[in-house]
Design a protein around this motif. Structure first.
Motif, PDB file in Angstrom:
ATOM      1  N   GLY A 284       1.912   2.151  -3.362  1.00 42.17           N
ATOM      2  CA  GLY A 284       1.105   2.549  -4.278  1.00 42.17           C
ATOM      3  C   GLY A 284       0.102   1.735  -4.654  1.00 42.17           C
TER       4      GLY A 284
ATOM      5  N   HIS B 221      -6.525   1.644   9.204  1.00 40.31           N
ATOM      6  CA  HIS B 221      -5.702   2.773   8.951  1.00 40.31           C
ATOM      7  C   HIS B 221      -5.467   3.452   7.749  1.00 40.31           C
ATOM      8  N   HIS B 222      -5.145   2.723   6.720  1.00 43.11           N
ATOM      9  CA  HIS B 222      -4.972   3.072   5.311  1.00 43.11           C
ATOM     10  C   HIS B 222      -6.118   3.841   4.713  1.00 43.11           C
TER      11      HIS B 222
ATOM     12  N   ASP C 116      -6.417   7.118   7.270  1.00 40.75           N
ATOM     13  CA  ASP C 116      -5.334   8.106   7.214  1.00 40.75           C
ATOM     14  C   ASP C 116      -4.720   8.346   6.027  1.00 40.75           C
ATOM     15  N   GLY C 117      -5.274   7.313   5.041  1.00 38.95           N
ATOM     16  CA  GLY C 117      -4.638   7.796   3.553  1.00 38.95           C
ATOM     17  C   GLY C 117      -3.291   7.219   3.406  1.00 38.95           C
ATOM     18  N   ARG C 118      -2.743   6.467   4.455  1.00 37.47           N
ATOM     19  CA  ARG C 118      -1.591   5.652   4.345  1.00 37.47           C
ATOM     20  C   ARG C 118      -1.499   4.683   5.378  1.00 37.47           C
ATOM     21  N   PRO C 119      -0.829   3.487   4.976  1.00 42.61           N
ATOM     22  CA  PRO C 119      -0.810   2.381   6.181  1.00 42.61           C
ATOM     23  C   PRO C 119       0.081   2.626   7.314  1.00 42.61           C
TER      24      PRO C 119
ATOM     25  N   LEU D 119       0.663  -1.200  -0.185  1.00 42.53           N
ATOM     26  CA  LEU D 119       0.052   0.161   0.074  1.00 42.53           C
ATOM     27  C   LEU D 119       0.887   1.324  -0.021  1.00 42.53           C
ATOM     28  N   ALA D 120       1.909   1.214   0.802  1.00 43.90           N
ATOM     29  CA  ALA D 120       2.846   2.356   0.559  1.00 43.90           C
ATOM     30  C   ALA D 120       3.401   2.633  -0.503  1.00 43.90           C
TER      31      ALA D 120
END
Length: 200
Positions: A26, A172-173, A176-179, A23-24
Motif C-alpha cells: 500500500g 509496471h506499478h 498495471d496498478g500493482r508491482p 508498494l504491494a
C-alpha cells in the motif's frame, strides 16, 4: 571461499525487491521535483542517471556499384576483376550493416513519470509514452541488468543501469496498478542478510 563483493547491481535488485514489497503493501510511489517540463496531471516519480541507451536496428548503408576499366586486354581483365571484387565486398558490407543489432546511442538521464519515460542527453530528449509502447521487460545488457521495450512504429530500445530493476518495478506499478515480481539473482537475499542490508 568468501562471498562475492556487494555490487551496484546487487543494490539495484535489492531496492527493487524492497519497493515491490512496499508498494504491494500500500505504499505510494516516491515523488520528486521534476527536472523536465511535466504535462497536466503528470508526476515525476524517479530520476536515474546515467543510463546507457541502446537501440536494435539495421543500418541503412547505401551500396553504389562502380566499375573501372583501364588499359589493353590484360589491363581490362585485371581492373574488371578488381572492380567486381570491390563491388561484391561493398554489397556484402551493406547487407551485413542492414542486419539488425544493438547499437549504443549514448548515455542519458532518465525520468520515470506516471505517464512516460523521458530520456535526455547530449542536448536531445526522447519521450516514450506507456500507452504507446510494449510492456517493459527485464533484460540483460552488455554489463548488467537492463529494461527493454518497443515504442509503436520504432525499433526496440534497451536502458541499462544498475537501477534497471527499480525502473521495471515503478513502471509496471504505474501501468498495471500493482508491482511485478522481481527476478532476483541467486542467493541475493541471503547475501544481503549476511551483510546486514536486509532484515526480511
Amino acid at each position: 571461499m568468501s562471498a562475492p563483493a556487494w555490487s551496484a547491481y546487487d543494490e539495484g535488485y535489492l531496492r527493487a525487491y524492497q519497493w515491490a514489497g512496499a508498494l504491494a503493501g500500500g505504499a505510494a510511489l516516491p515523488q520528486e521535483a521534476p527536472s523536465i517540463q511535466l504535462g497536466p496531471g503528470e508526476v515525476a516519480h524517479a530520476r536515474f542517471a546515467p543510463v546507457s541507451f541502446a537501440g536494435y536496428f539495421g543500418e541503412n548503408k547505401e551500396y553504389r556499384r562502380g566499375f573501372l576499366l583501364v588499359g589493353g586486354p590484360v589491363g581490362l581483365a585485371l581492373t574488371g576483376a578488381a572492380s567486381i571484387a570491390r563491388n561484391s565486398a561493398k554489397k556484402a558490407e551493406a547487407q551485413r550493416a542492414a542486419i539488425p543489432k544493438w547499437h549504443s546511442l549514448g548515455s542519458a538521464d532518465l525520468v520515470v513519470t506516471n505517464q512516460r519515460l523521458v530520456a535526455s542527453g547530449q542536448g536531445q530528449e526522447a519521450v516514450f509514452w506507456y500507452a504507446q509502447m510494449s510492456p517493459l521487460a527485464m533484460a540483460g545488457g552488455a554489463t548488467g541488468p537492463a529494461v527493454q521495450f518497443q515504442p509503436q512504429g520504432q525499433p526496440p530500445f534497451r536502458l541499462e543501469t544498475p537501477m534497471a530493476p527499480m525502473i521495471f518495478v515503478f513502471v509496471h506499478h504505474v501501468v498495471d496498478g500493482r508491482p511485478p515480481g522481481v527476478p532476483l539473482p541467486p542467493d541475493l537475499l541471503d547475501r544481503a542478510r549476511a551483510q546486514g542490508r536486509y532484515a526480511g
